[in-house]
Enzyme design. Structure first.
Site, PDB file in Angstrom:
ATOM      1  N   CYS A  22       0.853  -1.190   0.000  1.00 38.54           N
ATOM      2  CA  CYS A  22       0.000   0.000   0.000  1.00 38.54           C
ATOM      3  C   CYS A  22       0.889   1.240   0.000  1.00 38.54           C
ATOM      4  O   CYS A  22       2.117   1.150   0.054  1.00 38.54           O
ATOM      5  CB  CYS A  22      -0.932   0.012   1.213  1.00 38.54           C
ATOM      6  SG  CYS A  22      -0.069   0.176   2.789  1.00 38.54           S
ATOM      7  N   CYS A  74       3.539   1.615   2.715  1.00 40.57           N
ATOM      8  CA  CYS A  74       4.814   0.926   2.526  1.00 40.57           C
ATOM      9  C   CYS A  74       5.797   1.833   1.783  1.00 40.57           C
ATOM     10  O   CYS A  74       6.993   1.860   2.095  1.00 40.57           O
ATOM     11  CB  CYS A  74       4.605  -0.362   1.733  1.00 40.57           C
ATOM     12  SG  CYS A  74       3.545  -1.580   2.535  1.00 40.57           S
ATOM     13  N   ASP A  87      12.060  29.368 -28.139  1.00 39.67           N
ATOM     14  CA  ASP A  87      13.241  29.724 -28.916  1.00 39.67           C
ATOM     15  C   ASP A  87      12.869  29.521 -30.383  1.00 39.67           C
ATOM     16  O   ASP A  87      11.918  28.799 -30.686  1.00 39.67           O
ATOM     17  CB  ASP A  87      14.404  28.822 -28.515  1.00 39.67           C
ATOM     18  CG  ASP A  87      15.637  29.072 -29.361  1.00 39.67           C
ATOM     19  OD1 ASP A  87      15.984  30.243 -29.549  1.00 39.67           O
ATOM     20  OD2 ASP A  87      16.215  28.088 -29.855  1.00 39.67           O
ATOM     21  N   ASP A 113      15.942  24.177 -27.498  1.00 37.29           N
ATOM     22  CA  ASP A 113      16.645  22.992 -27.976  1.00 37.29           C
ATOM     23  C   ASP A 113      17.559  22.387 -26.916  1.00 37.29           C
ATOM     24  O   ASP A 113      18.214  21.385 -27.160  1.00 37.29           O
ATOM     25  CB  ASP A 113      17.439  23.291 -29.255  1.00 37.29           C
ATOM     26  CG  ASP A 113      18.510  24.345 -29.036  1.00 37.29           C
ATOM     27  OD1 ASP A 113      18.751  24.728 -27.883  1.00 37.29           O
ATOM     28  OD2 ASP A 113      19.109  24.790 -30.031  1.00 37.29           O
ATOM     29  N   ASP A 166      20.046  27.160 -24.656  1.00 37.38           N
ATOM     30  CA  ASP A 166      18.924  27.663 -23.859  1.00 37.38           C
ATOM     31  C   ASP A 166      18.934  27.131 -22.426  1.00 37.38           C
ATOM     32  O   ASP A 166      17.947  27.277 -21.704  1.00 37.38           O
ATOM     33  CB  ASP A 166      17.601  27.269 -24.524  1.00 37.38           C
ATOM     34  CG  ASP A 166      17.395  27.985 -25.851  1.00 37.38           C
ATOM     35  OD1 ASP A 166      17.671  29.191 -25.913  1.00 37.38           O
ATOM     36  OD2 ASP A 166      16.979  27.331 -26.817  1.00 37.38           O
TER      37      ASP A 166
END
Length: 807
Positions: free
Chosen positions: A109, A112, A514, A703, A707
């Site tokens: 559960c 735990c 960007d 990218d 950046d």
């Protein structure tokens, strides 16, 4: 031997004396052998059943007793400290900082999960430890100079759980075992509940119509016998979990469950022995059955919610075909090393990350990136482990294996996202942890009040209060939703690497892009040819291709691919930053910057040769011949992405380091009014800080290379995926598919996820607020409480599963 005593017989297994009167015998090698205890008897029988009797023929000393094997098993964990063993599952992050993916056995559960995280994080040298409740996988980060992996595994064993390095096959075996054990417990509880309920109906009917006292006592004893396996086999999971919690000073969710089951059973046994008025065997069996049924269904839903991660880890094959000395050898993928030459036949899965050395084909990367169209691959192209070769045989050189592969990086990041808890989840955990203690105090108060006013009903009502208010639904509300949503987004090609990302994305007000490599493809392409002299376009392309064929410059590669016919070129001279000069068919040409090319014919550049795009001039000694225009084209789905985000109420902005002309052109093409050009990385970060100071929740999409500062500064950072960056991704989300439009699906999914979490928490709170007064007032029977509590847990789990299917 003097004296009347008989010599004491030795245990055939361990050699210790057999206690007087003990009769633990096992047939070994055709004879009945005496054992000293049930443990030795069980071990010996297992050896015989496994066909390993030769162990006893060839042994040189007595076998150790079963209880002596435990320290040996723990000592075996020291093997996991060996570098050669860690190579397959441990990732070296920086210096002595290491990370690993573990699988935990014994999790039943959410309590735990809490216990393991709290215990392991308290160890000196453990930097991070998060457990994914849905998959039972844990992400561990530790300082190897301060603590060893074996010490962490032993610490987990100390609190009653088993941890070992993650292995897809072993996890599947653990899940199968978990399902089988749960199903057996459920079957025993179901059969017992049906039989006991039939007897209970007869006893209830006897209360109204009369029943012989001897028959009543007989039915109670039969009910007792039928309830024994339900409590001590089916219900033992609750008692073990409760004892584990109490041993470590915590009141978990199974504590009130165990009190309810154990208390009702003990009271019923006492009433049966003493001829008391009431027994609760039917309530005990029904409660155990309903609770086990809900947890069995929840377990199935949990496994389905974590299905995306499991599909990823099963992508790699077990074996690979290695080319050595011109011969094919089949080896285990785990034995591959960088530099191996591997043959991948059509239909086979690429076993590791590498580079194509021979062959041309297409590969299907859909399970990794969500991209359905196979991608062409030829010598020099990269192959990703887990992708499928579609058409022709390929030979590849292995570059990375094990934890350093792209697939391992994806799984590691996905594990981190599913294990990390958003703010709303941490709040729910704090509420749930104090809720159980409050529940026990409330149950005590209810019991006291009813004992003083109506003692005959006190026990039954207190039992109902304990049962109806178990906070399972509260603890399940968030992890199931986060796991289902992140798995669904991964299948679409948007990898969530931080748990908070979904919550922050749901509150986003502005998306900042960007330009280069994000809204555009990041690759130049030839967009136009303007003729200026006595050549046609085909000839101009061929001459330009011949001059640029030997250059590695990005512009040169585009022009080199533009020609159709190969022309002979000689005397090529490259001037860095300006262009190339050479002779084609005996005629001298220059290609490059306008002033450089025109210098060959003593000309000067005018305004007609200036533009916003990258332009390359081809000239001969007689004058300019052609002007080539190159530009970075928009992604095909950029316009749909921007429109979709704006439809969702988000403001869109461009922050770019490129020149003003190209940025303005992209902004106008996409309908973006807020844009800035010529920015350095620190300028972009300053703009994001300005937006945040004004109360905006900013999503930055870039990218992931130049950046990095602004990605780190935004509330949610989204990086365009690539293999080299992904292994060390610091962004909150990564676009594996390179399809920008998945960001729109991400925003929708984040909002739906937050809505589902709120629905689940609201339902859990509403259920408890409604159920507690009814149970305390004596209006809810224990069996009704069991159904209500189980149903509330299932409601939140199946509500969360709706997130597995995203539009």
């Amino acid at each position: 031997m003097s004296g009347g005593g008989q010599p004491q017989e030795a245990c055939f297994h361990c050699g210790l004396p057999v206690p007087p009167g003990a009769d633990y015998r096992v047939e070994v090698m055709g004879e009945q052998r005496a054992m000293c205890c049930p443990g030795c008897q069980a071990v010996a029988q297992a050896i015989v059943n496994g066909g390993l009797e030769d162990f006893y023929r060839h042994r040189t000393a007595s076998a150790p007793r079963p209880d002596e094997l435990i320290p040996e098993a723990l000592a075996r964990l020291d093997l996991y400290d060996k570098p050669e063993l860690q190579q397959g599952f441990v990732h070296d992050e920086a210096g002595e900082r290491k990370s690993a993916s573990l699988i935990l056995e014994g999790i039943t559960c959410a309590a735990c999960v809490w216990l393991n995280e709290r215990h392991v994080r308290s160890l000196p040298g453990v930097l991070e430890f998060q457990v994914n409740y849905s998959t039972h996988r844990a992400r561990l980060v530790w300082d190897n100079s301060r603590i060893k992996l074996s010490a962490i595994l032993k610490a987990i064993a100390d609190i009653g759980y088993v941890a070992h390095p993650f292995d897809p096959g072993r996890q599947e075996a653990v899940f199968k075992k978990e399902r089988a054990v749960a199903l057996r417990r459920l079957a025993v509880a179901g059969l017992g509940a049906m039989q006991v309920m039939m007897l209970a109906v007869a006893l209830y009917a006897g209360d109204y119509s009369g029943m012989d006292e001897g028959l009543r006592v007989f039915m109670r004893w039969v009910s007792l016998l039928l309830t024994l396996p339900v409590v001590f086999y089916s219900g033992q999971t609750f008692f073990r979990s409760a004892w584990r919690d109490l041993r470590h000073g915590r009141v978990g969710m199974d504590v009130p469950v165990s009190l309810a089951i154990g208390g009702a059973f003990a009271a019923s046994v006492w009433s049966t022995l003493t001829g008391g008025q009431d027994v609760y065997f039917d309530s005990v069996c029904m409660f155990t059955f309903f609770l086990l049924a809900s947890r069995f269904l929840e377990m199935g839903a949990r496994h389905r919610a974590g299905q995306a991660a499991e599909e990823l880890v099963k992508l790699l094959p077990a074996t690979a075909t290695v080319l050595r000395d011109g011969e094919e050898q089949v080896v285990a993928v785990a034995d591959l090393v960088p530099g191996d030459q591997v043959l991948v036949r059509p239909g086979e899965t690429v076993p590791a990350d590498g580079v194509v050395t021979e062959g041309v084909s297409s590969v299907d990367e859909s399970l990794l990136t969500g991209e359905s169209v196979p991608r062409p691959r030829q010598p020099g192209d990269h192959l990703v482990g887990g992708s499928v070769n579609v058409e022709s045989p390929l030979q590849m050189r292995v570059e990375t294996v094990g934890e350093d592969t792209l697939l391992s990086g994806i799984v590691r990041l996905l594990d981190r996202a599913q294990a990390e808890k958003p703010r709303i989840a941490r709040l729910a955990d704090r509420v749930a942890s104090g809720f159980v203690a409050g529940l026990l105090l409330l149950a005590t108060a209810v019991a006291t009040w009813w004992w003083l006013h109506e003692p005959d009903r006190a026990f039954m009502i207190t039992l109902s209060v304990l049962v109806v208010t178990c906070p399972c639904a509260l603890s399940l509300a968030t992890p199931t939703a986060v796991t289902a949503a992140t798995g669904a987004l991964t299948r679409l090609g948007l990898l969530t690497t931080r748990g908070h990302a979904l919550e922050s994305l749901a509150h986003a007000s502005r998306v900042v892009f960007d330009k280069t490599g994000t809204l555009t493809r990041g690759m130049l392409s030839l967009s136009g040819v303007r003729l200026l002299g006595d050549v046609d376009e085909a000839s101009a392309r061929d001459i330009a291709a011949a001059l640029e064929a030997q250059s590695e410059h990005p512009v040169a590669r585009v022009l080199a691919a533009a020609g159709r016919h190969q022309l002979a070129v000689s005397g090529v001279e490259a001037t860095p930053g300006l262009g190339v000069e050479g002779s084609v068919d005996g005629r001298r040409y220059r290609i490059g910057r306008a002033d450089f090319a025109l210098a060959l014919c003593a000309g000067e550049a005018d305004e007609t040769l200036q533009g916003e795009h990258t332009q390359v001039l081809l000239a001969s000694e007689s004058g300019p011949l052609a002007l080539f225009t190159l530009e970075d084209t928009l992604r095909s789905d950029a316009a749909d992405t921007v429109a979709g985000l704006q439809d969702l109420g988000l403001a869109v902005e461009i922050l770019s380091g490129d020149a003003e002309g190209p940025v303005r052109r992209v902004a106008e093409a996409l309908g973006i009014t807020d844009w800035q050009a010529g920015l350095r990385p620190d300028d972009k970060l300053a703009r994001v800080r300005e937006l945040q100071a004004a109360g905006e929740v900013v999503v930055m999409v870039g990218d992931g290379v130049n950046d990095a500062p602004v990605l780190a500064g935004a509330q949610v950072s989204v990086a365009m995926g690539s293999g080299a960056q992904l292994a060390h991704a610091s962004a909150d989300m990564v676009m594996l598919s390179q399809r920008l439009v998945t960001l729109v699906a991400g925003v929708r999914a984040a909002r739906r996820t937050l809505s589902v979490i709120r629905q689940n928490l609201g339902w859990a709170v509403l259920y408890n607020i409604s159920a507690i007064p009814l149970a305390a007032a004596g209006l809810v029977a224990p069996w009704m409480a069991a159904i209500g509590m189980s149903a509330s847990s299932l409601v939140v789990v199946f509500n969360a599963l709706r997130l597995r299917n995203l539009d």
